[in-house]
Scaffold this motif. Structure first.
Motif, PDB file in Angstrom:
ATOM      1  N   GLN A  59      16.578 -52.050  21.469  1.00  0.00           N
ATOM      2  CA  GLN A  59      15.566 -52.534  20.543  1.00  0.00           C
ATOM      3  C   GLN A  59      14.193 -52.006  20.949  1.00  0.00           C
ATOM      4  O   GLN A  59      13.924 -51.798  22.131  1.00  0.00           O
ATOM      5  N   VAL A  60      13.331 -51.812  19.970  1.00  0.00           N
ATOM      6  CA  VAL A  60      11.947 -51.399  20.218  1.00  0.00           C
ATOM      7  C   VAL A  60      11.027 -52.399  19.526  1.00  0.00           C
ATOM      8  O   VAL A  60      11.171 -52.661  18.335  1.00  0.00           O
ATOM      9  N   GLU A  61      10.121 -52.976  20.293  1.00  0.00           N
ATOM     10  CA  GLU A  61       9.237 -54.022  19.772  1.00  0.00           C
ATOM     11  C   GLU A  61       7.779 -53.655  20.059  1.00  0.00           C
ATOM     12  O   GLU A  61       7.481 -52.862  20.947  1.00  0.00           O
ATOM     13  N   GLN A  62       6.871 -54.280  19.295  1.00  0.00           N
ATOM     14  CA  GLN A  62       5.437 -54.151  19.542  1.00  0.00           C
ATOM     15  C   GLN A  62       4.873 -55.522  19.895  1.00  0.00           C
ATOM     16  O   GLN A  62       5.304 -56.526  19.339  1.00  0.00           O
ATOM     17  N   VAL A  63       3.906 -55.536  20.808  1.00  0.00           N
ATOM     18  CA  VAL A  63       3.317 -56.800  21.248  1.00  0.00           C
ATOM     19  C   VAL A  63       1.796 -56.740  21.097  1.00  0.00           C
ATOM     20  O   VAL A  63       1.201 -55.666  21.000  1.00  0.00           O
ATOM     21  N   ASN A  64       1.179 -57.896  21.102  1.00  0.00           N
ATOM     22  CA  ASN A  64      -0.280 -57.987  21.030  1.00  0.00           C
ATOM     23  C   ASN A  64      -0.888 -57.331  22.274  1.00  0.00           C
ATOM     24  O   ASN A  64      -0.600 -57.733  23.398  1.00  0.00           O
ATOM     25  N   PRO A  65      -1.755 -56.338  22.099  1.00  0.00           N
ATOM     26  CA  PRO A  65      -2.286 -55.609  23.264  1.00  0.00           C
ATOM     27  C   PRO A  65      -3.501 -56.249  23.914  1.00  0.00           C
ATOM     28  O   PRO A  65      -4.033 -55.701  24.883  1.00  0.00           O
ATOM     29  N   LYS A  66      -3.944 -57.386  23.415  1.00  0.00           N
ATOM     30  CA  LYS A  66      -5.190 -57.973  23.892  1.00  0.00           C
ATOM     31  C   LYS A  66      -5.168 -58.177  25.415  1.00  0.00           C
ATOM     32  O   LYS A  66      -4.287 -58.830  25.960  1.00  0.00           O
ATOM     33  N   ALA A  74       1.209 -51.296  31.556  1.00  0.00           N
ATOM     34  CA  ALA A  74       2.598 -51.213  31.105  1.00  0.00           C
ATOM     35  C   ALA A  74       3.381 -52.457  31.523  1.00  0.00           C
ATOM     36  O   ALA A  74       4.208 -52.978  30.758  1.00  0.00           O
ATOM     37  N   LYS A  75       3.119 -52.933  32.736  1.00  0.00           N
ATOM     38  CA  LYS A  75       3.763 -54.167  33.186  1.00  0.00           C
ATOM     39  C   LYS A  75       3.361 -55.342  32.305  1.00  0.00           C
ATOM     40  O   LYS A  75       4.202 -56.153  31.890  1.00  0.00           O
ATOM     41  N   ASN A  76       2.071 -55.452  31.985  1.00  0.00           N
ATOM     42  CA  ASN A  76       1.599 -56.548  31.150  1.00  0.00           C
ATOM     43  C   ASN A  76       2.210 -56.512  29.757  1.00  0.00           C
ATOM     44  O   ASN A  76       2.495 -57.558  29.169  1.00  0.00           O
ATOM     45  N   ILE A  77       2.411 -55.310  29.223  1.00  0.00           N
ATOM     46  CA  ILE A  77       3.041 -55.186  27.905  1.00  0.00           C
ATOM     47  C   ILE A  77       4.468 -55.710  27.956  1.00  0.00           C
ATOM     48  O   ILE A  77       4.929 -56.422  27.068  1.00  0.00           O
ATOM     49  N   GLY A  78       5.184 -55.366  29.028  1.00  0.00           N
ATOM     50  CA  GLY A  78       6.542 -55.896  29.182  1.00  0.00           C
ATOM     51  C   GLY A  78       6.549 -57.402  29.361  1.00  0.00           C
ATOM     52  O   GLY A  78       7.369 -58.111  28.766  1.00  0.00           O
ATOM     53  N   TYR A  79       5.621 -57.917  30.164  1.00  0.00           N
ATOM     54  CA  TYR A  79       5.545 -59.367  30.388  1.00  0.00           C
ATOM     55  C   TYR A  79       5.262 -60.116  29.092  1.00  0.00           C
ATOM     56  O   TYR A  79       5.773 -61.202  28.862  1.00  0.00           O
ATOM     57  N   ARG A  80       4.416 -59.532  28.248  1.00  0.00           N
ATOM     58  CA  ARG A  80       4.042 -60.220  27.007  1.00  0.00           C
ATOM     59  C   ARG A  80       5.250 -60.409  26.094  1.00  0.00           C
ATOM     60  O   ARG A  80       5.411 -61.454  25.480  1.00  0.00           O
ATOM     61  N   LEU A  81       6.108 -59.406  26.016  1.00  0.00           N
ATOM     62  CA  LEU A  81       7.321 -59.564  25.215  1.00  0.00           C
ATOM     63  C   LEU A  81       8.240 -60.594  25.841  1.00  0.00           C
ATOM     64  O   LEU A  81       8.888 -61.379  25.148  1.00  0.00           O
ATOM     65  N   LEU A  82       8.281 -60.601  27.167  1.00  0.00           N
ATOM     66  CA  LEU A  82       9.117 -61.572  27.875  1.00  0.00           C
ATOM     67  C   LEU A  82       8.669 -62.998  27.563  1.00  0.00           C
ATOM     68  O   LEU A  82       9.481 -63.875  27.288  1.00  0.00           O
ATOM     69  N   GLY A 103      20.576 -62.898  24.035  1.00  0.00           N
ATOM     70  CA  GLY A 103      20.007 -61.588  23.798  1.00  0.00           C
ATOM     71  C   GLY A 103      18.512 -61.542  24.023  1.00  0.00           C
ATOM     72  O   GLY A 103      17.910 -60.482  24.012  1.00  0.00           O
ATOM     73  N   ALA A 104      17.857 -62.681  24.180  1.00  0.00           N
ATOM     74  CA  ALA A 104      16.424 -62.684  24.462  1.00  0.00           C
ATOM     75  C   ALA A 104      16.176 -62.088  25.838  1.00  0.00           C
ATOM     76  O   ALA A 104      16.935 -62.328  26.771  1.00  0.00           O
ATOM     77  N   PRO A 105      15.128 -61.270  25.991  1.00  0.00           N
ATOM     78  CA  PRO A 105      14.866 -60.645  27.294  1.00  0.00           C
ATOM     79  C   PRO A 105      14.639 -61.688  28.389  1.00  0.00           C
ATOM     80  O   PRO A 105      14.020 -62.723  28.161  1.00  0.00           O
ATOM     81  N   VAL A 106      15.149 -61.386  29.566  1.00  0.00           N
ATOM     82  CA  VAL A 106      14.975 -62.311  30.683  1.00  0.00           C
ATOM     83  C   VAL A 106      14.336 -61.637  31.886  1.00  0.00           C
ATOM     84  O   VAL A 106      14.169 -62.260  32.924  1.00  0.00           O
ATOM     85  N   GLY A 107      13.974 -60.365  31.775  1.00  0.00           N
ATOM     86  CA  GLY A 107      13.359 -59.674  32.906  1.00  0.00           C
ATOM     87  C   GLY A 107      12.622 -58.432  32.470  1.00  0.00           C
ATOM     88  O   GLY A 107      12.882 -57.873  31.417  1.00  0.00           O
ATOM     89  N   VAL A 108      11.660 -58.003  33.290  1.00  0.00           N
ATOM     90  CA  VAL A 108      10.923 -56.770  33.052  1.00  0.00           C
ATOM     91  C   VAL A 108      11.207 -55.828  34.206  1.00  0.00           C
ATOM     92  O   VAL A 108      11.052 -56.197  35.376  1.00  0.00           O
ATOM     93  N   ARG A 109      11.627 -54.617  33.888  1.00  0.00           N
ATOM     94  CA  ARG A 109      11.967 -53.638  34.918  1.00  0.00           C
ATOM     95  C   ARG A 109      10.680 -53.056  35.489  1.00  0.00           C
ATOM     96  O   ARG A 109       9.809 -52.592  34.755  1.00  0.00           O
ATOM     97  N   LEU A 110      10.557 -53.077  36.822  1.00  0.00           N
ATOM     98  CA  LEU A 110       9.367 -52.594  37.505  1.00  0.00           C
ATOM     99  C   LEU A 110       9.698 -51.373  38.356  1.00  0.00           C
ATOM    100  O   LEU A 110      10.849 -50.923  38.418  1.00  0.00           O
ATOM    101  N   ASN A 111       8.689 -50.883  39.057  1.00  0.00           N
ATOM    102  CA  ASN A 111       8.874 -49.686  39.874  1.00  0.00           C
ATOM    103  C   ASN A 111       9.890 -49.904  40.983  1.00  0.00           C
ATOM    104  O   ASN A 111      10.720 -49.040  41.246  1.00  0.00           O
ATOM    105  N   THR A 112       9.830 -51.047  41.654  1.00  0.00           N
ATOM    106  CA  THR A 112      10.757 -51.268  42.767  1.00  0.00           C
ATOM    107  C   THR A 112      11.623 -52.496  42.570  1.00  0.00           C
ATOM    108  O   THR A 112      12.135 -53.045  43.530  1.00  0.00           O
ATOM    109  N   GLY A 113      11.778 -52.926  41.341  1.00  0.00           N
ATOM    110  CA  GLY A 113      12.622 -54.093  41.158  1.00  0.00           C
ATOM    111  C   GLY A 113      12.543 -54.657  39.762  1.00  0.00           C
ATOM    112  O   GLY A 113      12.231 -53.970  38.805  1.00  0.00           O
TER     113      GLY A 113
END
Length: 409
Positions: A311-318, A357-365, A374-384
């Protein structure tokens, strides 16, 4: 779920057939420009298709030898272009009345017949049979996957003429099973920018240096040709524009493929982008070209992800660029430079685009917690991975260029 794909195919035509196709394109462009001229009253533009049909159809049929469906397609192209211009006017942005000059013509099932290895196309004087120039059947190409498959239905095509050859961009569609949503979805956040066109929450960077370099070169080239003022120069301005668009689209396709691969390799089922609406207002250095590139990249990722069940989603960028992805503190001083993020509260430091980029992932989470499976339960980061239990390290996942993650204090 319906999926659509477009496949460009080179055509093999005789000189006589080429002359007919050229004449058809010329009259198609005349028809589209006639509709635009009829729509413009000096202050505003008519965009209602039904009104423009009444205003132009009979005259275009009388003045051209076009098939009736070509006349309708030319009107539809004009209406789409006019609506885009009016939308920019409503946003108080400059936009000139559109002019159709590049060599193209639309075809559908009523004025063309499409086969696996050729197409029969209506022209201003009968029909021509244009053979496809195709790669070997044994190769895994879009041609073998979409054109030669009974699963995919051809819905229409756009005829183009460039650099001495005719190409048919064939549109296809197929019904595919909806991908089963993952029980434990994972988000890949993507930040878009001027210096780095895309950065993911896993620490992958795609520099915009090449894009900006060629943009500058093409601008200089067009300016030089425009100053010349000759007919040859005018024709070459159009050729430079087509080459520019083609190069950029190819480059953006590569980045889109890389982002999809990054999501797949990281086990992500959702890709999160910032909402692109009014993005130039939020990026003072962004030009209309950047806005076009961001939207085109989002479109490419969206349709490529669809076939992979992502899936591809858009989130509020504020405040995604000002918010600390470690502690949540938000302040404009958190970003002392274009590349650096330094939290004034907890001291967290990292590359500014990676932090965004991390904040954008967190916002969707945060927006999709709870509810159905099927709702997201995690954001993939650089080391985890970051989830409700904090950051869980993933072995051998560190990527150079950004600092590794550690559990927030």
């Amino acid at each position: 779920m319906e999926v659509r794909r477009t496949v460009p195919v080179k055509l093999d035509v005789t000189d006589e057939q080429a002359d007919l196709l050229h004449e058809t394109i010329d009259e198609f462009l005349w028809a589209a420009n006639y509709v635009v001229d009829s729509a413009w009253d000096g202050e505003w533009a008519e965009t209602r298709s039904s009104v423009l049909h009444e205003m132009t159809y009979d005259e275009v049929r009388e003045q051209t030898r076009l098939h009736s469906n070509h006349v309708q397609s030319a009107r539809n192209r004009a209406v789409d272009a006019l609506k885009s211009v009016v939308a920019e006017w409503k946003n108080c942005e400059y936009a000139s009345i559109p002019t159709f000059s590049s060599s193209f013509c639309e075809y559908n099932q009523r004025n063309a017949t499409f086969h696996d290895d050729h197409a029969v196309l209506s022209t201003v004087d009968g029909r021509v049979t244009a053979e496809y120039v195709l790669p070997d059947k044994t190769r895994d190409t879009p041609h073998s996957k979409y054109l030669r498959s009974e699963r995919w239905e051809t819905t229409g095509a756009t005829l183009h003429y460039r650099r001495g050859d005719f190409y048919l961009h064939v549109r296809t569609k197929a019904d595919v099973d909806d991908p089963k949503p993952a029980e434990n979805g994972t988000v890949l956040g993507v930040d878009l920018g001027i210096e780095n066109i895309a950065v993911t929450s896993t620490g992958a960077f795609w520099s915009a240096d090449e894009l900006n370099h060629w943009r500058t070169k093409y601008v200089q080239r067009r300016k030089s040709l425009q100053e010349c003022g000759s007919r040859w120069a005018h024709e070459n301005v159009q050729a430079v524009g087509r080459k520019e668009t083609g190069r950029f689209e190819q480059y953006l396709h590569r980045i889109a493929n890389d982002i999809i691969a990054e999501a797949s390799e990281s086990g992500c089922t959702v890709i999160a982008f910032e909402d692109l609406t009014d993005i130039r207002d939020r990026m003072p250095d962004a030009r209309k070209f950047h806005e076009w590139a961001f939207n085109r990249l989002y479109e490419y990722v969206s349709y490529k992800a669809e076939g992979r069940g992502i899936q591809v989603e858009q989130v509020n960028p504020k405040n995604t660029s000002r918010r600390c992805s470690s502690c949540g503190f938000t302040h404009e001083d958190n970003r002392p430079s274009q590349d650096t993020f330094r939290c004034q509260s907890c001291g967290y430091e990292n590359h500014a685009d990676y932090n965004a980029a991390k904040n954008i992932g967190y916002r969707l989470l945060r927006n999709q917690t709870g509810g159905e499976g099927g709702a997201p339960v995690g954001v993939r980061l650089n080391t985890g991975m970051l989830n409700a239990n904090g950051i869980k390290p993933v072995p051998d996942s560190v990527r150079a260029g950004v600092h590794g993650e550690s559990p927030p204090l």
